[in-house]
Motif scaffolding. Structure first.
Motif, PDB file in Angstrom:
ATOM      1  N   THR A  78       0.828  -1.204   0.000  1.00 25.06           N
ATOM      2  CA  THR A  78       0.000   0.000   0.000  1.00 25.06           C
ATOM      3  C   THR A  78       0.868   1.261   0.000  1.00 25.06           C
ATOM      4  O   THR A  78       0.530   2.254  -0.649  1.00 25.06           O
ATOM      5  CB  THR A  78      -0.971   0.031   1.198  1.00 25.06           C
ATOM      6  OG1 THR A  78      -0.222  -0.114   2.401  1.00 25.06           O
ATOM      7  CG2 THR A  78      -1.972  -1.112   1.123  1.00 25.06           C
ATOM      8  N   PRO A 109     -11.565  12.522  -2.510  1.00 28.75           N
ATOM      9  CA  PRO A 109     -11.163  11.837  -1.272  1.00 28.75           C
ATOM     10  C   PRO A 109     -12.085  10.671  -0.883  1.00 28.75           C
ATOM     11  O   PRO A 109     -11.595   9.625  -0.459  1.00 28.75           O
ATOM     12  CB  PRO A 109     -11.196  12.953  -0.227  1.00 28.75           C
ATOM     13  CG  PRO A 109     -10.907  14.194  -1.007  1.00 28.75           C
ATOM     14  CD  PRO A 109     -11.565  13.991  -2.344  1.00 28.75           C
ATOM     15  N   GLY A 110     -13.399  10.822  -1.034  1.00 32.71           N
ATOM     16  CA  GLY A 110     -14.313   9.741  -0.662  1.00 32.71           C
ATOM     17  C   GLY A 110     -14.125   8.503  -1.534  1.00 32.71           C
ATOM     18  O   GLY A 110     -14.132   7.377  -1.040  1.00 32.71           O
ATOM     19  N   ARG A 127     -11.352   7.798  -3.193  1.00 32.87           N
ATOM     20  CA  ARG A 127     -10.026   7.272  -2.870  1.00 32.87           C
ATOM     21  C   ARG A 127     -10.105   6.386  -1.629  1.00 32.87           C
ATOM     22  O   ARG A 127      -9.468   5.329  -1.564  1.00 32.87           O
ATOM     23  CB  ARG A 127      -9.036   8.422  -2.638  1.00 32.87           C
ATOM     24  CG  ARG A 127      -8.688   9.172  -3.926  1.00 32.87           C
ATOM     25  CD  ARG A 127      -8.006  10.503  -3.658  1.00 32.87           C
ATOM     26  NE  ARG A 127      -6.636  10.423  -3.178  1.00 32.87           N
ATOM     27  CZ  ARG A 127      -5.571  10.287  -3.961  1.00 32.87           C
ATOM     28  NH1 ARG A 127      -5.719  10.184  -5.264  1.00 32.87           N
ATOM     29  NH2 ARG A 127      -4.358  10.252  -3.456  1.00 32.87           N
ATOM     30  N   ALA A 128     -10.912   6.799  -0.643  1.00 33.88           N
ATOM     31  CA  ALA A 128     -11.043   6.018   0.586  1.00 33.88           C
ATOM     32  C   ALA A 128     -11.643   4.639   0.299  1.00 33.88           C
ATOM     33  O   ALA A 128     -11.245   3.635   0.892  1.00 33.88           O
ATOM     34  CB  ALA A 128     -11.881   6.773   1.610  1.00 33.88           C
ATOM     35  N   ARG A 183      -9.004   2.509  -1.353  1.00 31.11           N
ATOM     36  CA  ARG A 183      -8.020   2.081  -0.346  1.00 31.11           C
ATOM     37  C   ARG A 183      -8.600   1.023   0.586  1.00 31.11           C
ATOM     38  O   ARG A 183      -7.904   0.095   0.996  1.00 31.11           O
ATOM     39  CB  ARG A 183      -7.557   3.289   0.467  1.00 31.11           C
ATOM     40  CG  ARG A 183      -6.661   4.237  -0.302  1.00 31.11           C
ATOM     41  CD  ARG A 183      -6.200   5.369   0.608  1.00 31.11           C
ATOM     42  NE  ARG A 183      -5.262   6.251  -0.064  1.00 31.11           N
ATOM     43  CZ  ARG A 183      -5.461   7.554  -0.243  1.00 31.11           C
ATOM     44  NH1 ARG A 183      -6.574   8.130   0.187  1.00 31.11           N
ATOM     45  NH2 ARG A 183      -4.545   8.282  -0.853  1.00 31.11           N
ATOM     46  N   ARG A 184      -9.880   1.169   0.946  1.00 30.10           N
ATOM     47  CA  ARG A 184     -10.513   0.164   1.802  1.00 30.10           C
ATOM     48  C   ARG A 184     -10.429  -1.212   1.149  1.00 30.10           C
ATOM     49  O   ARG A 184     -10.048  -2.206   1.781  1.00 30.10           O
ATOM     50  CB  ARG A 184     -11.985   0.516   2.050  1.00 30.10           C
ATOM     51  CG  ARG A 184     -12.735  -0.529   2.874  1.00 30.10           C
ATOM     52  CD  ARG A 184     -14.216  -0.189   3.045  1.00 30.10           C
ATOM     53  NE  ARG A 184     -15.019  -0.488   1.875  1.00 30.10           N
ATOM     54  CZ  ARG A 184     -15.534  -1.686   1.573  1.00 30.10           C
ATOM     55  NH1 ARG A 184     -15.313  -2.718   2.371  1.00 30.10           N
ATOM     56  NH2 ARG A 184     -16.242  -1.855   0.492  1.00 30.10           N
ATOM     57  N   GLU A 228      -6.862  -2.609   0.933  1.00 29.74           N
ATOM     58  CA  GLU A 228      -6.487  -3.184   2.237  1.00 29.74           C
ATOM     59  C   GLU A 228      -7.221  -4.492   2.490  1.00 29.74           C
ATOM     60  O   GLU A 228      -6.706  -5.412   3.112  1.00 29.74           O
ATOM     61  CB  GLU A 228      -6.833  -2.210   3.379  1.00 29.74           C
ATOM     62  CG  GLU A 228      -6.046  -0.927   3.346  1.00 29.74           C
ATOM     63  CD  GLU A 228      -5.045  -0.824   4.478  1.00 29.74           C
ATOM     64  OE1 GLU A 228      -5.108  -1.646   5.407  1.00 29.74           O
ATOM     65  OE2 GLU A 228      -4.197   0.083   4.426  1.00 29.74           O
ATOM     66  N   TRP A 229      -8.455  -4.569   2.034  1.00 26.01           N
ATOM     67  CA  TRP A 229      -9.227  -5.797   2.207  1.00 26.01           C
ATOM     68  C   TRP A 229      -8.480  -6.970   1.560  1.00 26.01           C
ATOM     69  O   TRP A 229      -8.270  -8.017   2.174  1.00 26.01           O
ATOM     70  CB  TRP A 229     -10.622  -5.634   1.586  1.00 26.01           C
ATOM     71  CG  TRP A 229     -11.516  -6.814   1.749  1.00 26.01           C
ATOM     72  CD1 TRP A 229     -11.395  -8.036   1.131  1.00 26.01           C
ATOM     73  CD2 TRP A 229     -12.645  -6.916   2.612  1.00 26.01           C
ATOM     74  NE1 TRP A 229     -12.395  -8.877   1.543  1.00 26.01           N
ATOM     75  CE2 TRP A 229     -13.173  -8.225   2.454  1.00 26.01           C
ATOM     76  CE3 TRP A 229     -13.286  -6.042   3.489  1.00 26.01           C
ATOM     77  CZ2 TRP A 229     -14.305  -8.663   3.148  1.00 26.01           C
ATOM     78  CZ3 TRP A 229     -14.407  -6.483   4.171  1.00 26.01           C
ATOM     79  CH2 TRP A 229     -14.906  -7.780   4.009  1.00 26.01           C
ATOM     80  N   LYS A 241      -6.700  -8.090   4.910  1.00 21.81           N
ATOM     81  CA  LYS A 241      -7.643  -9.054   5.482  1.00 21.81           C
ATOM     82  C   LYS A 241      -7.605 -10.401   4.742  1.00 21.81           C
ATOM     83  O   LYS A 241      -7.431 -11.455   5.366  1.00 21.81           O
ATOM     84  CB  LYS A 241      -9.048  -8.449   5.424  1.00 21.81           C
ATOM     85  CG  LYS A 241     -10.117  -9.283   6.105  1.00 21.81           C
ATOM     86  CD  LYS A 241     -11.457  -8.535   6.069  1.00 21.81           C
ATOM     87  CE  LYS A 241     -12.628  -9.415   6.496  1.00 21.81           C
ATOM     88  NZ  LYS A 241     -12.539  -9.864   7.887  1.00 21.81           N
TER      89      LYS A 241
END
Lengths: 230, 230
Positions: free
Chosen positions: A65, A89-90, A92-93, A96-97, A100-101, A105
């Motif tokens: 990341t 930004p929203g 992009r979030a 990124r979520r 990361e998943w 995870k």
């Protein structure tokens, strides 16, 4: 000049290779076996995780990341509609979520375990953690994989690409993990036709091509691995 | 209006509270017990991890590092010399590496285990994973903590702040984790005087103040927890 310390069975490493491929960047690959704790590699990254990206003689860019953020700042920002991280930004979030998943995870619940038990342990010496595979770890990871593939299918159903209308880091992160599991024959494609349709699209991208020819010593891929239509 | 779903014993949650405090942002806190898998919380974040940040009625910003990127893009970028993420890509990569170190690696090797065994298990019902603490998990985490505190000490010795010359996300991430372990009396401060000196500086910042008065039900903090000079 970009150098990537990687392993072909590391999802985060494949993710960065896909990003570089999408941006048309050439990269020199250095294969690492992190469990050997090579001194020069530990000096780059004391956490001994993959990948590590180095540009020219600059500082080590450690982790999938973190390297993806670096590549967005130094390449993606100038790519206009081919940028793999959105502008807002929203959005992009959300990208990124999902990144990361799949790299955090899913890696911690599925990919890392199956790779460790089925691939790395064959190469590790006993004192490095080698030995026979742990059947209960494999069983648990396979059970978790069903849920993760269902999630991919659900995302593919609700959206054009996994994070929205455009190809993004989320797709590359998911495809990186899935490609490793597919190599090992772990993915039950019949159960998730929408995930399969999405993965076929990913597989046909030029950035993906190097993976299709790549082989891990002693472990041949599942028969359909290199086929674009499977 | 910002809302943060958090837990006082979650390092990533404390990290975002520190970021918001440094930027002078007001936030409404909603305490979550992720193991209870509350439906409204799962709808925000199917991974059931903390923290989750919501701005107005926007989408959920999931996870400490993702929320930190969002806050950099929507707040930090306008903060000039008070920005907590550097301007140059290489420096940003080093700050992100350390942030991941403290919220990812240290959390997975130390913080999460000690919090789970010593705090969460007291509140969990048997079917949620409650029960007596696992002494061997606690022992392993305490051993790992020594290495992490040595790393903090080494960083504090080589640099003014942990990632370089300026306060950054790296300091806030480290302080967030350390503050939880300090609450639980797990930190052997005598062994790492330079880490202690750095932590005293962190503790005296206004953004840190809310933590010093916070108490976890049934678990009083170590005697020096609230003291700025300890």
């Amino acid at each position: 000049m970009l150098t990537l310390h990687h392993h072909p069975m590391s999802a985060a490493s494949r993710f960065i290779r896909l990003v570089l491929g999408e941006y048309g960047e050439r990269v020199e690959l250095v294969e690492e076996r992190p469990w050997q704790r090579r001194q020069e590699f530990l000096a780059l990254n004391p956490a001994a995780t993959l990948p590590v990206l180095v540009e020219d003689n600059g500082p080590a860019i450690v982790g999938g990341t973190v390297a993806a953020e670096y590549l967005d700042e130094t390449r993606g920002a100038f790519q206009r509609e081919r940028r793999l991280l959105a502008e807002k930004p929203g959005e992009r979030a959300e990208i990124r979520r999902l990144t990361e998943w799949f790299l955090g995870k899913m890696d911690g619940e599925v990919t890392r375990y199956l790779v460790r038990e089925r691939v790395f342990k064959l190469e590790m010496r006993a004192e490095e953690g080698g030995g026979p595979p742990d059947a209960s770890a494999i069983r648990a990871a396979r059970l978790n994989l069903k849920n993760h593939m269902r999630y991919v299918g659900w995302l593919a159903e609700s959206r054009n690409w996994l994070s929205g209308t455009r190809l993004s880091y989320a797709d590359l992160a998911a495809a990186a993990a899935v490609s490793i599991l597919d190599y090992l024959g772990e993915v039950a494609w019949d159960e998730e036709p929408l995930a399969k349709e999405w993965y076929m699209r990913m597989k046909s991208r030029p950035s993906f091509r190097p993976f299709l020819a790549e082989r891990v010593r002693g472990i041949p891929p599942v028969a359909h691995y290199g086929e674009l239509d499977f």
